[in-house]
Design a protein around this motif. Structure first.
Motif, short mmCIF file in Angstrom:
data_model
loop_
_atom_site.label_atom_id
_atom_site.label_comp_id
_atom_site.label_asym_id
_atom_site.label_seq_id
_atom_site.Cartn_x
_atom_site.Cartn_y
_atom_site.Cartn_z
N UNK A 48 0.87 -1.19 0.00
CA UNK A 48 0.00 0.00 0.00
C UNK A 48 0.90 1.23 0.00
N UNK A 49 0.81 2.03 -1.10
CA UNK A 49 1.71 3.17 -1.23
C UNK A 49 0.92 4.47 -1.24
N UNK A 50 1.25 5.32 -0.29
CA UNK A 50 0.78 6.71 -0.39
C UNK A 50 2.03 7.49 -0.75
N UNK A 51 2.49 8.49 0.07
CA UNK A 51 3.83 9.03 -0.23
C UNK A 51 4.88 7.99 0.08
N UNK A 53 5.52 3.76 1.50
CA UNK A 53 4.87 2.45 1.56
C UNK A 53 4.43 2.22 3.00
N UNK A 54 3.13 1.98 3.21
CA UNK A 54 2.59 1.92 4.58
C UNK A 54 2.01 0.56 4.96
N UNK A 55 1.82 -0.31 3.96
CA UNK A 55 1.21 -1.60 4.29
C UNK A 55 1.59 -2.68 3.29
N UNK A 56 1.31 -3.91 3.68
CA UNK A 56 1.57 -5.04 2.79
C UNK A 56 0.44 -6.04 2.93
N UNK A 66 -8.40 -17.97 -3.53
CA UNK A 66 -7.27 -17.11 -3.16
C UNK A 66 -7.28 -17.00 -1.64
N UNK A 67 -6.14 -17.22 -1.03
CA UNK A 67 -6.07 -17.14 0.43
C UNK A 67 -5.22 -15.94 0.83
N UNK A 68 -5.80 -15.07 1.63
CA UNK A 68 -5.03 -13.92 2.13
C UNK A 68 -4.19 -14.42 3.30
N UNK A 69 -2.89 -14.40 3.12
CA UNK A 69 -2.00 -15.01 4.11
C UNK A 69 -1.39 -13.98 5.07
N UNK A 70 -1.13 -12.78 4.54
CA UNK A 70 -0.43 -11.76 5.33
C UNK A 70 -1.11 -10.41 5.14
N UNK A 71 -1.34 -9.69 6.21
CA UNK A 71 -1.79 -8.30 6.15
C UNK A 71 -1.06 -7.55 7.25
N UNK A 72 -0.43 -6.46 6.89
CA UNK A 72 0.31 -5.71 7.90
C UNK A 72 0.38 -4.23 7.54
N UNK A 73 0.24 -3.39 8.54
CA UNK A 73 0.29 -1.94 8.35
C UNK A 73 1.35 -1.36 9.30
N UNK A 74 2.08 -0.39 8.80
CA UNK A 74 3.08 0.31 9.63
C UNK A 74 2.41 0.78 10.94
N UNK A 75 2.99 0.46 12.08
CA UNK A 75 2.35 0.78 13.37
C UNK A 75 1.97 2.26 13.52
N UNK A 76 2.71 3.16 12.90
CA UNK A 76 2.38 4.60 13.03
C UNK A 76 1.17 4.99 12.20
N UNK A 78 -1.69 2.85 11.78
CA UNK A 78 -2.81 1.92 12.01
C UNK A 78 -4.08 2.66 12.41
N UNK A 79 -5.20 1.97 12.35
CA UNK A 79 -6.52 2.53 12.71
C UNK A 79 -6.90 3.73 11.86
N UNK A 80 -6.38 3.74 10.62
CA UNK A 80 -6.75 4.81 9.69
C UNK A 80 -7.43 4.21 8.45
N UNK A 81 -7.72 2.93 8.51
CA UNK A 81 -8.46 2.30 7.41
C UNK A 81 -7.61 1.66 6.33
N UNK A 82 -6.28 1.69 6.48
CA UNK A 82 -5.43 1.15 5.41
C UNK A 82 -5.60 -0.37 5.29
N UNK A 83 -5.64 -1.06 6.44
CA UNK A 83 -5.81 -2.51 6.40
C UNK A 83 -7.09 -2.89 5.66
N UNK A 84 -8.17 -2.22 5.99
CA UNK A 84 -9.46 -2.51 5.36
C UNK A 84 -9.44 -2.19 3.87
N UNK A 85 -8.79 -1.09 3.50
CA UNK A 85 -8.71 -0.75 2.07
C UNK A 85 -7.96 -1.83 1.31
#
Ligand SMILES: CC(C)(COP(=O)(O)OP(=O)(O)OC[C@H]1O[C@@H](n2cnc3c(N)ncnc32)[C@H](O)[C@@H]1OP(=O)(O)O)[C@@H](O)C(=O)NCCC(=O)NCCS
Length: 118
Positions: A48-51, A53-56, A66-76, A78-85
């Motif tokens: 996930x790239x904004x300015x 890279x903030x997530x994978x 298709x199996x989603x195996x990994x989801x991760x967001x930069x701790x700084x 989080x809770x801004x909707x990136x994981x859900x997007x």
């Protein structure tokens, strides 16, 4: 936006994947995971790239699902909707041709995202 992982993004991708519960205590496992995403055509990793890279989010493609195996967001960031997007974009990308499932570690977060969408 979601972009396909490339080898020149290896460091940032490993940093993000290292937050997954199953990867964080085991550097060897993390190295194997990233190698698999680089070499196995059925393992697809996206960032996930904004300015910056903030997530994978990483998936394994099988014959009909298709199996989603990994989801991760930069701790700084989080809770801004990136994981859900990221989850929603993966669903959109694959759901026409595959059934999308969440792997064991992603299950609870995936259900949470789906229930937020209804
Ligand atoms: C899980 C993770 C990807 C969520 O990313 P995020 O960008 O913070 O998520 P969002 O902002 O889209 O969603 C936040 C919501 O999900 C909830 N949530 C976070 N982690 C969750 C989990 N493991 N299970 C269920 N819900 C979860 C939050 O409580 C929050 O709920 P709210 O909107 O009702 O307050 C992030 O916390 C992370 O990188 N964790 C470390 C990696 C990890 O443990 N991955 C395995 C689980 S996917």
């Amino acid at each position: 936006m979601l972009i396909r992982f490339k080898k020149n993004m290896e460091k940032i991708a490993m940093g993000l994947l290292s937050f997954m519960p199953d990867e964080k205590k085991d550097v060897k496992k993390l190295q194997n995971t990233i190698k698999e995403y680089e070499s196995n055509p059925n393992w697809n990793l996206y960032l996930w790239k904004e300015e910056d890279v903030l997530g994978a989010i990483g998936v394994r493609v099988e014959e009909h699902h298709v199996i989603i195996q990994h989801v991760s967001v930069n701790p700084s960031h989080r809770n801004m909707g990136i994981g859900k997007k990221m989850i929603n974009e993966i669903d959109q990308l694959y759901q026409e041709n595959y059934t999308v499932y969440a792997g064991e570690e992603v299950q609870d977060f995936y259900q949470k995202c789906k229930s937020d969408n209804v």
